[in-house]
Scaffold this motif. Structure first.
Motif, mmCIF file in Angstrom:
data_model
loop_
_atom_site.group_PDB
_atom_site.id
_atom_site.type_symbol
_atom_site.label_atom_id
_atom_site.label_comp_id
_atom_site.label_asym_id
_atom_site.label_seq_id
_atom_site.Cartn_x
_atom_site.Cartn_y
_atom_site.Cartn_z
ATOM 1 N N ALA A 1 40.428 12.587 6.394
ATOM 2 C CA ALA A 1 40.470 12.566 7.859
ATOM 3 C C ALA A 1 39.255 13.271 8.453
ATOM 4 N N LEU A 2 38.818 14.361 7.830
ATOM 5 C CA LEU A 2 37.652 15.092 8.322
ATOM 6 C C LEU A 2 36.371 14.307 8.075
ATOM 7 N N ALA A 3 36.269 13.671 6.915
ATOM 8 C CA ALA A 3 35.075 12.882 6.609
ATOM 9 C C ALA A 3 34.900 11.726 7.591
ATOM 10 N N GLY A 4 36.013 11.178 8.056
ATOM 11 C CA GLY A 4 35.926 10.097 9.035
ATOM 12 C C GLY A 4 35.282 10.529 10.334
ATOM 13 N N GLN A 5 35.267 11.830 10.616
ATOM 14 C CA GLN A 5 34.641 12.320 11.840
ATOM 15 C C GLN A 5 33.122 12.191 11.809
ATOM 16 N N LEU A 6 32.557 11.867 10.654
ATOM 17 C CA LEU A 6 31.130 11.560 10.600
ATOM 18 C C LEU A 6 30.812 10.356 11.475
ATOM 19 N N VAL A 7 31.735 9.407 11.505
ATOM 20 C CA VAL A 7 31.578 8.238 12.371
ATOM 21 C C VAL A 7 31.789 8.637 13.824
ATOM 22 N N THR A 8 32.787 9.484 14.066
ATOM 23 C CA THR A 8 33.122 9.889 15.432
ATOM 24 C C THR A 8 31.970 10.606 16.111
ATOM 25 N N VAL A 9 31.368 11.582 15.436
ATOM 26 C CA VAL A 9 30.312 12.373 16.080
ATOM 27 C C VAL A 9 29.080 11.515 16.357
ATOM 28 N N SER B 1 29.109 8.213 16.961
ATOM 29 C CA SER B 1 29.432 7.286 18.045
ATOM 30 C C SER B 1 29.513 7.993 19.392
ATOM 31 N N LEU B 2 30.149 9.157 19.425
ATOM 32 C CA LEU B 2 30.262 9.891 20.685
ATOM 33 C C LEU B 2 28.893 10.333 21.187
ATOM 34 N N THR B 3 28.059 10.812 20.279
ATOM 35 C CA THR B 3 26.714 11.227 20.678
ATOM 36 C C THR B 3 25.908 10.037 21.166
ATOM 37 N N TYR B 4 26.052 8.922 20.461
ATOM 38 C CA TYR B 4 25.343 7.698 20.826
ATOM 39 C C TYR B 4 25.758 7.235 22.221
ATOM 40 N N GLY B 5 27.071 7.196 22.482
ATOM 41 C CA GLY B 5 27.552 6.681 23.753
ATOM 42 C C GLY B 5 27.421 7.655 24.904
ATOM 43 N N LEU B 6 27.959 8.859 24.739
ATOM 44 C CA LEU B 6 27.984 9.820 25.835
ATOM 45 C C LEU B 6 26.632 10.482 26.055
ATOM 46 N N GLY B 7 25.815 10.535 25.004
ATOM 47 C CA GLY B 7 24.523 11.185 25.155
ATOM 48 C C GLY B 7 23.480 10.332 25.828
ATOM 49 N N ALA B 8 23.716 9.018 25.926
ATOM 50 C CA ALA B 8 22.702 8.124 26.473
ATOM 51 C C ALA B 8 22.282 8.499 27.890
ATOM 52 N N LEU C 1 25.999 17.655 11.208
ATOM 53 C CA LEU C 1 24.967 17.942 12.205
ATOM 54 C C LEU C 1 23.874 16.873 12.204
ATOM 55 N N THR C 2 23.533 16.363 11.033
ATOM 56 C CA THR C 2 22.528 15.294 10.980
ATOM 57 C C THR C 2 23.035 14.015 11.622
ATOM 58 N N ARG C 3 24.354 13.792 11.572
ATOM 59 C CA ARG C 3 24.945 12.626 12.227
ATOM 60 C C ARG C 3 24.833 12.754 13.749
ATOM 61 N N VAL C 4 24.984 13.966 14.262
ATOM 62 C CA VAL C 4 24.824 14.189 15.696
ATOM 63 C C VAL C 4 23.379 13.901 16.110
ATOM 64 N N LEU C 5 22.421 14.391 15.327
ATOM 65 C CA LEU C 5 21.011 14.161 15.638
ATOM 66 C C LEU C 5 20.666 12.678 15.578
ATOM 67 N N ALA C 6 21.182 11.982 14.573
ATOM 68 C CA ALA C 6 20.928 10.542 14.462
ATOM 69 C C ALA C 6 21.512 9.795 15.655
ATOM 70 N N GLY C 7 22.692 10.209 16.131
ATOM 71 C CA GLY C 7 23.296 9.578 17.297
ATOM 72 C C GLY C 7 22.457 9.767 18.549
ATOM 73 N N CYS C 8 21.887 10.961 18.725
ATOM 74 C CA CYS C 8 21.001 11.210 19.866
ATOM 75 C C CYS C 8 19.795 10.275 19.835
ATOM 76 N N CYS C 9 19.198 10.133 18.672
ATOM 77 C CA CYS C 9 18.015 9.268 18.533
ATOM 78 C C CYS C 9 18.372 7.808 18.780
ATOM 79 N N ALA C 10 19.539 7.389 18.290
ATOM 80 C CA ALA C 10 19.976 6.011 18.519
ATOM 81 C C ALA C 10 20.185 5.747 20.004
ATOM 82 N N ALA C 11 20.724 6.744 20.720
ATOM 83 C CA ALA C 11 20.967 6.594 22.153
ATOM 84 C C ALA C 11 19.672 6.408 22.928
ATOM 85 N N LEU C 12 18.588 6.974 22.441
ATOM 86 C CA LEU C 12 17.295 6.805 23.083
ATOM 87 C C LEU C 12 16.604 5.518 22.646
ATOM 88 N N TYR C 13 16.675 5.208 21.365
ATOM 89 C CA TYR C 13 15.896 4.093 20.835
ATOM 90 C C TYR C 13 16.408 2.728 21.300
#
Length: 384
Positions: free
Chosen positions: A51-59, A61-68, A109-121
Motif C-alpha cells: 500500500a505504501l509503495a503504491g504511493q509512488l504513483v500518487t505523489v 500524479s498529485l505533483t503533476y496535476g496540482l503543481g502545474a 522524493l525523486t517521484r515528487v521532483l519528476a512530477g514537478c518537471c512533468a507538470a512544466l514540460y
C-alpha cells in the motif's frame, strides 16, 4: 514570442524537432505508468508495504496535476524554451535518482521532483510543438506530440515493465533516463527558438474557474472514473501475480494500452454519432461492472486479457462529455473566442485553452484567431 514556424523553409513540412518533443512526452508517459508494472519488484527490494509503495504513483500524479498552475505562476516570466529544456533535463536527473535511490524515502522524493518537471514540460511541449510547424500543419504537429504520450500507454509502460522484470526495476527508470536524455541532448544540439517570457498571471487568477459549480460538475465523471481506474491499475501487477501467478505482466499491459487507444478513437466517433450525454451513463455502468468483475475474471490469463482489453477500450469514454461541456462553458463566458473564431475541432480547442489559460504561453494560433482576451480556465485534456 516563439516563431510560428511558417517561414518559407518550413512551409508544408513538420519540423523534426517536434519528434524530439514527442520523445520527451513518451518518456514522461512511460514514467507515469511504469511503476504499476514493477511495483512487486520495488516492494520486494525496499521492503516497503504494498500500500505504501503504491504511493509512488500518487505523489507523482498529485505533483503533476496540482503543481502545474503553481509552477506556471512561478516561471511565468521565464523563456518558454528555457523552461522546457530545464524541465526535461531535471526530469532525466530525477529518474536517475529514482534508479539509484538507496532508500524508499529517497525514491519517493525523486517521484515528487519528476512530477514537478512533468507538470512544466508537457504543456510547453504542446505549445512549442505547434509553434514549430507551419499554420496548415499545426494540428498534425500537436497530434504528433500527443502521440508520444499515447504510445507510452501502449508500449512504454509494458517495455519498462519487461526491462524491470528481466534486469531489475532500477533499469526501468534507467530506460526513462535514456529516453529523456536523448531528447534533451538532441534538442540542446538542434536548439529551440528563443521565446519571450509571457505576462505573469497570478495563481488566484489561474484557479478562479474552480469556483464555477457548472464546470466542476462537468469534470466530476472524468475525475471519478480516473480515481476508480487508476486505483486498481496501480496494483495491476500484484493482482495478476496473486490471481494468475505470472510475474511478467508486460503482455497484459500492452493489451490494456491498445484498448485505450481503440477506445479513444471509437469513443469519439460514437460520441459524435449519438451525443456525448447519451454515452455517459451506459459507459459508467459498464465500467462499474468491469471493475466488479475484475477479481472474478482475473483468475485465468485469458479472462484477464479479455477484461483488460474491455476495460481499456471503455475507459476514455467518460471524458468526452466533460470535454463538450467545458467547451460550452467557455463559449458562454465569451472571453475566449470572438465571433469570427472557427475552430476545427473540440479537441483542438481544449488543448489550446489548456495551454493558454493555465500556463499563459504567448502564441498566435489559427485555432484562436481573432481572440481578444483569454480567461483563466480549468485544464482538461481528453487524450490519454
Amino acid at each position: 514570442m516563439i516563431p510560428d514556424g511558417s517561414s518559407p523553409g518550413q512551409t508544408g513540412s513538420i519540423n523534426p524537432r517536434i519528434v524530439l518533443l514527442a520523445l520527451g512526452m513518451f518518456a514522461l508517459g512511460t514514467d507515469a505508468f511504469v511503476i504499476a508494472g514493477v511495483l512487486p519488484l520495488i516492494t520486494k527490494e525496499t521492503s516497503a508495504p504494498e500500500a505504501l509503495a503504491g504511493q509512488l504513483v500518487t505523489v507523482f500524479s498529485l505533483t503533476y496535476g496540482l503543481g502545474a498552475p503553481v509552477l506556471a505562476a512561478l516561471t511565468g516570466r521565464w523563456s518558454a524554451s528555457r523552461v522546457l529544456m530545464i524541465a526535461l533535463g531535471v526530469f532525466s536527473l530525477a529518474n536517475l535518482g529514482s534508479a539509484l535511490a538507496p532508500t524508499f524515502l529517497f525514491l519517493l522524493l525523486t517521484r515528487v521532483l519528476a512530477g514537478c518537471c512533468a507538470a512544466l514540460y508537457a504543456p510547453l511541449a504542446y505549445t512549442i510543438g505547434t509553434q514549430l510547424s507551419p499554420p496548415e500543419k499545426r494540428g498534425q504537429a500537436l497530434a504528433l506530440v500527443v502521440l508520444g504520450l499515447t504510445v507510452a500507454t501502449v508500449f512504454g509502460s509494458p517495455l519498462g515493465t519487461w526491462v524491470g522484470e528481466h534486469f531489475g526495476w532500477r533499469l526501468s527508470f534507467g530506460l526513462i533516463v535514456a529516453l529523456a536524455g536523448v531528447a534533451f541532448l538532441a534538442l540542446l544540439v538542434c536548439g529551440l527558438p528563443r521565446a519571450d517570457a509571457s505576462s505573469r498571471v497570478s495563481l488566484k487568477a489561474r484557479l478562479a474557474p474552480i469556483t464555477e459549480p457548472y464546470l466542476l460538475l462537468a469534470l466530476l465523471p472524468g475525475l471519478l472514473w480516473n480515481l476508480g481506474t487508476y486505483t486498481i491499475y496501480t496494483y495491476i501487477a500484484l493482482l495478476l501475480g496473486n490471481n494468475v501467478h505470472i510475474t511478467d505482466v508486460s503482455g497484459p499491459l500492452i493489451v490494456f494500452g491498445a484498448g485505450v487507444v481503440i477506445g479513444n478513437w471509437s469513443g469519439g466517433m460514437i460520441s459524435d454519432r449519438f451525443g456525448p450525454m447519451r454515452l455517459l451513463l451506459p459507459v459508467l455502468v459498464a465500467l462499474v461492472l468491469v471493475e466488479v468483475l475484475l477479481s472474478v475474471a482475473m483468475t485465468t490469463l485469458i479472462g484477464s486479457i479479455v477484461l483488460l482489453a474491455i476495460w481499456g477500450a471503455w475507459g476514455p469514454c467518460p471524458l468526452f462529455p466533460s470535454s463538450i461541456v467545458c467547451s460550452a462553458w467557455h463559449q458562454h463566458t465569451r472571453t475566449l473566442f470572438s465571433p469570427s473564431t472557427t475552430p476545427r475541432s473540440i479537441w483542438e480547442l481544449q488543448v489550446e485553452r489548456y495551454l493558454a489559460d493555465w500556463f499563459c504561453i504567448p502564441h498566435r494560433s489559427p485555432f484562436l484567431a481573432g481572440s481578444e482576451q483569454v480567461a483563466p480556465s480549468l485544464p482538461y485534456s481528453c487524450c490519454c
